[in-house]
Structures are given as structure tokens and as C-alpha cells.
Design a protein around this motif. Structure first.
Motif, PDB file in Angstrom:
ATOM      1  N   MET A 182       0.831  -1.199   0.000  1.00 54.61           N
ATOM      2  CA  MET A 182       0.000   0.000   0.000  1.00 54.61           C
ATOM      3  C   MET A 182       0.872   1.257   0.000  1.00 54.61           C
ATOM      4  O   MET A 182       1.842   1.354   0.742  1.00 54.61           O
ATOM      5  CB  MET A 182      -0.932   0.003   1.207  1.00 54.61           C
ATOM      6  CG  MET A 182      -1.948   1.147   1.201  1.00 54.61           C
ATOM      7  SD  MET A 182      -3.133   1.035  -0.162  1.00 54.61           S
ATOM      8  CE  MET A 182      -4.066  -0.418   0.330  1.00 54.61           C
ATOM      9  N   LEU A 183       0.502   2.209  -0.848  1.00 53.57           N
ATOM     10  CA  LEU A 183       1.198   3.479  -0.915  1.00 53.57           C
ATOM     11  C   LEU A 183       0.291   4.572  -0.357  1.00 53.57           C
ATOM     12  O   LEU A 183      -0.864   4.696  -0.765  1.00 53.57           O
ATOM     13  CB  LEU A 183       1.557   3.803  -2.365  1.00 53.57           C
ATOM     14  CG  LEU A 183       2.235   5.156  -2.613  1.00 53.57           C
ATOM     15  CD1 LEU A 183       3.686   5.104  -2.156  1.00 53.57           C
ATOM     16  CD2 LEU A 183       2.143   5.532  -4.087  1.00 53.57           C
ATOM     17  N   HIS A 184       0.810   5.375   0.562  1.00 50.54           N
ATOM     18  CA  HIS A 184       0.060   6.488   1.144  1.00 50.54           C
ATOM     19  C   HIS A 184       0.598   7.798   0.565  1.00 50.54           C
ATOM     20  O   HIS A 184       1.811   7.974   0.428  1.00 50.54           O
ATOM     21  CB  HIS A 184       0.191   6.502   2.670  1.00 50.54           C
ATOM     22  CG  HIS A 184      -0.159   5.199   3.308  1.00 50.54           C
ATOM     23  ND1 HIS A 184      -1.440   4.685   3.317  1.00 50.54           N
ATOM     24  CD2 HIS A 184       0.620   4.269   3.936  1.00 50.54           C
ATOM     25  CE1 HIS A 184      -1.450   3.520   3.942  1.00 50.54           C
ATOM     26  NE2 HIS A 184      -0.214   3.253   4.330  1.00 50.54           N
ATOM     27  N   VAL A 185      -0.313   8.702   0.245  1.00 50.99           N
ATOM     28  CA  VAL A 185       0.074   9.966  -0.379  1.00 50.99           C
ATOM     29  C   VAL A 185      -0.549  11.121   0.386  1.00 50.99           C
ATOM     30  O   VAL A 185      -1.750  11.114   0.684  1.00 50.99           O
ATOM     31  CB  VAL A 185      -0.383  10.019  -1.857  1.00 50.99           C
ATOM     32  CG1 VAL A 185       0.180  11.264  -2.544  1.00 50.99           C
ATOM     33  CG2 VAL A 185       0.041   8.758  -2.615  1.00 50.99           C
ATOM     34  N   TRP A 186       0.276  12.129   0.714  1.00 52.91           N
ATOM     35  CA  TRP A 186      -0.188  13.352   1.355  1.00 52.91           C
ATOM     36  C   TRP A 186       0.310  14.548   0.551  1.00 52.91           C
ATOM     37  O   TRP A 186       1.321  14.456  -0.152  1.00 52.91           O
ATOM     38  CB  TRP A 186       0.367  13.482   2.779  1.00 52.91           C
ATOM     39  CG  TRP A 186      -0.053  12.436   3.739  1.00 52.91           C
ATOM     40  CD1 TRP A 186      -1.148  12.427   4.548  1.00 52.91           C
ATOM     41  CD2 TRP A 186       0.649  11.211   4.038  1.00 52.91           C
ATOM     42  NE1 TRP A 186      -1.184  11.293   5.320  1.00 52.91           N
ATOM     43  CE2 TRP A 186      -0.093  10.526   5.027  1.00 52.91           C
ATOM     44  CE3 TRP A 186       1.824  10.634   3.568  1.00 52.91           C
ATOM     45  CZ2 TRP A 186       0.317   9.302   5.545  1.00 52.91           C
ATOM     46  CZ3 TRP A 186       2.222   9.415   4.067  1.00 52.91           C
ATOM     47  CH2 TRP A 186       1.459   8.763   5.046  1.00 52.91           C
ATOM     48  N   SER A 187      -0.383  15.664   0.669  1.00 54.78           N
ATOM     49  CA  SER A 187       0.147  16.914   0.153  1.00 54.78           C
ATOM     50  C   SER A 187       1.252  17.374   1.101  1.00 54.78           C
ATOM     51  O   SER A 187       1.372  16.874   2.225  1.00 54.78           O
ATOM     52  CB  SER A 187      -0.958  17.966   0.063  1.00 54.78           C
ATOM     53  OG  SER A 187      -1.467  18.251   1.358  1.00 54.78           O
ATOM     54  N   LEU A 188       2.056  18.335   0.661  1.00 55.32           N
ATOM     55  CA  LEU A 188       3.167  18.785   1.496  1.00 55.32           C
ATOM     56  C   LEU A 188       2.689  19.427   2.793  1.00 55.32           C
ATOM     57  O   LEU A 188       3.434  19.461   3.780  1.00 55.32           O
ATOM     58  CB  LEU A 188       4.042  19.778   0.723  1.00 55.32           C
ATOM     59  CG  LEU A 188       4.903  19.189  -0.405  1.00 55.32           C
ATOM     60  CD1 LEU A 188       5.791  20.264  -0.997  1.00 55.32           C
ATOM     61  CD2 LEU A 188       5.747  18.019   0.087  1.00 55.32           C
ATOM     62  N   ASP A 189       1.439  19.920   2.810  1.00 52.17           N
ATOM     63  CA  ASP A 189       0.922  20.515   4.046  1.00 52.17           C
ATOM     64  C   ASP A 189       0.266  19.470   4.952  1.00 52.17           C
ATOM     65  O   ASP A 189      -0.340  19.815   5.962  1.00 52.17           O
ATOM     66  CB  ASP A 189      -0.053  21.653   3.742  1.00 52.17           C
ATOM     67  CG  ASP A 189      -1.269  21.200   2.946  1.00 52.17           C
ATOM     68  OD1 ASP A 189      -1.419  19.973   2.715  1.00 52.17           O
ATOM     69  OD2 ASP A 189      -2.070  22.055   2.531  1.00 52.17           O
ATOM     70  N   GLY A 190       0.377  18.190   4.571  1.00 53.53           N
ATOM     71  CA  GLY A 190      -0.100  17.116   5.444  1.00 53.53           C
ATOM     72  C   GLY A 190      -1.501  16.622   5.177  1.00 53.53           C
ATOM     73  O   GLY A 190      -2.010  15.770   5.916  1.00 53.53           O
ATOM     74  N   ARG A 191      -2.159  17.098   4.121  1.00 53.91           N
ATOM     75  CA  ARG A 191      -3.517  16.647   3.816  1.00 53.91           C
ATOM     76  C   ARG A 191      -3.479  15.289   3.137  1.00 53.91           C
ATOM     77  O   ARG A 191      -2.774  15.111   2.149  1.00 53.91           O
ATOM     78  CB  ARG A 191      -4.200  17.662   2.901  1.00 53.91           C
ATOM     79  CG  ARG A 191      -5.677  17.329   2.604  1.00 53.91           C
ATOM     80  CD  ARG A 191      -6.273  18.278   1.593  1.00 53.91           C
ATOM     81  NE  ARG A 191      -5.685  18.091   0.271  1.00 53.91           N
ATOM     82  CZ  ARG A 191      -4.842  18.909  -0.301  1.00 53.91           C
ATOM     83  NH1 ARG A 191      -4.439  20.006   0.339  1.00 53.91           N
ATOM     84  NH2 ARG A 191      -4.356  18.668  -1.497  1.00 53.91           N
ATOM     85  N   PRO A 192      -4.227  14.281   3.632  1.00 53.91           N
ATOM     86  CA  PRO A 192      -4.257  12.977   2.957  1.00 53.91           C
ATOM     87  C   PRO A 192      -4.848  13.105   1.556  1.00 53.91           C
ATOM     88  O   PRO A 192      -5.904  13.709   1.368  1.00 53.91           O
ATOM     89  CB  PRO A 192      -5.158  12.130   3.862  1.00 53.91           C
ATOM     90  CG  PRO A 192      -5.189  12.838   5.174  1.00 53.91           C
ATOM     91  CD  PRO A 192      -5.052  14.293   4.866  1.00 53.91           C
TER      92      PRO A 192
END
Length: 321
Positions: A266-276
Motif C-alpha cells: 500500500m502506498l500512502h500519499v499526502w500533500s506537502l501541508d499534510g492533507r491525505p
């Protein structure tokens, strides 16, 4: 005759009315179809689209035997350090071999990165060394870390656009900052937001925003830290209650943070400001079997590269943002 003419006019009127109704129906159907097409075209594309894979198994230059780490440079070339063949290989974005070299001081490579000028950096925790190579593969300098050599230790290296070299010694719990001439300028410990919170950082990256990012697997979080070692923010992988468990394999791009789950799929992705942003299952390409989390890198060509070591290949995903 009059009755016949009247009947003819009636039939003519009905045929015109029928034609108008038919045209209206066709227009309505066409409008619905056009609206459906617009609605479909407005559906957001998935964050990742699988492109394909490249790689040849073997122990020679340009082949993959026991690849351990992966990085990219400013134009999208790919660098892989291989513990089996003991080569550092450079490939183009499509997997074409460009360069390969060996060095006796980097026989068990653990971390690799490339700076904006094309210099190559690699670490070997068993020998407690960090090495710098010119873009042609010739060694420039080697640094022997002031730490106990330990095959279980983790040495992770990252370089900022300002030329500052960050080397994380996981066992010591410290990050050492060096100039390009390997002069030590600062030492700091990654810290959590919670007072007295313990951090076990196992990998570091430098983002395009200039921050240092550290994967704290024990705390199940990614820390964002200033170049001077001050904590700016943290991303808690378990905050949403999904039961995610981070590995030490992660990458930072212009707009996102990508982190592999400890399950290796599983790959998890967030924006640089921490938003999932997304959770993406890579099992269709990696397989369902239990495995170690693969090393990953993000190319400036907007591709996520996944180092599938057991299959001696690199998986390519288009990043759609």
C-alpha cells in the motif's frame, strides 16, 4: 375533390409535425450524450497510472541483482545501488544503461541520492561510510562517520539545493550536516511535537521546499524539519484511524509525500501541508505476497519509480497532478 385536398393538407401537416418531434428528440438525445461526455471528461484522473516496468536480472553492469536503493537526478535519470553486484548503475528514464561503476567502500549500499549538479552520494552502514562521486563515477571524497560500525544501523543521506549534506545515523539518533567539502557544521536530533516525545528516524529526504523530511516508523509519522533541525510539522499516518503502518521507504516531490506501508504493497500519499490525498494499492503490479516495502523515488518527469527488488525491475507510475 375538396375533401381530397383537405385530407392531403392534413397529411402534410402531420408529416411536418412528426419531423419537428423527431428533430427535437434527436437534439435531446444528442444533448444528453454531450452532457454525459462532459460529465465523464470531468471525472478526476487517478493520482497514479501504471506505465510499465524495466530491468534485467543479472550481476553485470546495467543489470539488477540485489538492488537496495533508488534515486533520480534533475533531468529524470535513475540511479540504483546494488548490494549483489556492488555496482552503482545510472539509467535513462526508460531503463537504458548510461553508466556503471564499483567502489570497494560501498559494497553494501544502503542509501543513495544525487545533488543538483549530478554528484552521487551513497552510504554503507557496515563500514560506517558516506561517499561522494563525480557524475562520471570517480570518487571525490569518503567520510568515515564517528559512529560504531554496525550492519543493523541505518545511514540515510539527503542533499539540499543549497549543497548542505544531511546524514542520518539512526542508531545514534542524530543528523549530521556537512558542507560539500565534508566539513561538519551542525549536529541535531529529530524531535517530535509532543514534549519529551521519542523519535526513531530511519530515513531522511530533502523536499523541493527546502525542508528536511524524516520517516519515524516507531511513531508512525513523517516529520518536517527545518535545515537547522527545528521541527515544523508532522504527519501522523494513523490519525485517520485507517490502521496504516509506515515503513522507512518514502519520497518527496514538488507537491506530495509518498510513503510505502509496512505491508510492502500500500502506498500512502499526502500533500506537502499534510492533507491525505490517496491510498493506492500497488498489489496488482507487486503481487499479494508478504514482502519488504520497496524503495521508491519521484522523478521530475512526474513519475513514481518503485524498486521491485525480488523481480529485479523498476515499476513506473505516472503521477497525475
Amino acid at each position: 375533390v375538396v375533401n381530397g385536398m383537405h385530407a392531403a393538407r392534413m397529411r402534410h401537416g402531420i408529416s411536418i409535425l412528426t419531423a419537428f418531434i423527431a428533430l427535437a428528440l434527436v437534439g435531446s438525445i444528442a444533448g444528453c450524450s454531450e452532457a454525459d461526455t462532459r460529465a465523464q471528461s470531468q471525472e478526476p484522473a487517478p493520482l497514479l497510472s501504471y506505465i510499465g516496468a524495466w530491468g534485467v536480472r543479472g550481476g553485470s553492469a546495467g543489470q539488477l541483482d540485489e538492488p537496495t536503493c533508488i534515486a533520480t537526478d534533475a533531468i529524470g535519470n535513475v540511479y540504483i545501488a546494488d548490494a549483489g553486484s556492488q555496482f552503482i548503475d545510472k539509467f535513462d528514464a526508460h531503463g537504458g544503461p548510461l553508466l556503471a561503476f564499483q567502489d570497494e567502500g560501498l559494497k553494501e549500499p544502503q542509501s543513495i541520492t544525487v545533488d543538483s549538479g549530478g554528484a552521487i552520494f551513497g552510504t554503507d552502514s557496515r563500514r560506517g561510510t558516506a561517499s561522494i562521486y563525480f557524475p562520471n563515477g570517480d570518487r571525490y571524497r569518503r567520510l568515515r562517520m564517528r559512529t560504531r560500525r554496525n550492519s543493523e544501523d541505518i545511514l540515510s543521506v539527503a542533499v539540499g539545493d543549497d549543497g548542505l549534506i544531511h546524514i542520518l545515523d539512526a542508531e545514534a539518533g542524530k543528523v549530521f550536516n556537512y558542507t560539500s567539502r565534508l566539513r561538519l557544521v551542525k549536529t541535531w536530533r529529530p524531535a517530535a511535537i509532543v514534549p519529551e516525545g521519542k523519535v526513531r528516524a530511519e530515513a531522511i529526504r530533502v523536499g523541493p521546499d527546502g525542508y528536511v523530511y524524516a520517516a519515524d516508523t516507531a511513531g508512525n509519522r513523517i516529520l518536517r524539519i527545518t535545515r537547522d533541525g527545528n521541527l515544523a510539522a508532522q504527519i501522523d499516518a494513523g490519525a485517520g484511524g485507517e490502521g496504516s503502518r509506515l515503513s522507512e521507504e518514502f519520497a518527496v516531490s514538488q507537491g506530495h509525500i509518498f510513503a510505502m506501508d509496512a505491508d510492502g504493497r500500500m502506498l500512502h500519499v499526502w500533500s506537502l501541508d499534510g492533507r491525505p490525498d490517496a491510498d493506492v494499492d500497488l498489489a496488482p503490479e507487486l503481487g499479494q505476497a508478504k514482502r519488504s516495502a520497496p524503495a521508491i523515488a519521484v522523478s521530475p518527469l512526474k513519475e513514481l519509480l518503485v524498486l521491485d527488488a525480488p523481480e529485479a525491475r523498476v515499476l513506473r507510475y505516472r503521477v497525475n497532478y
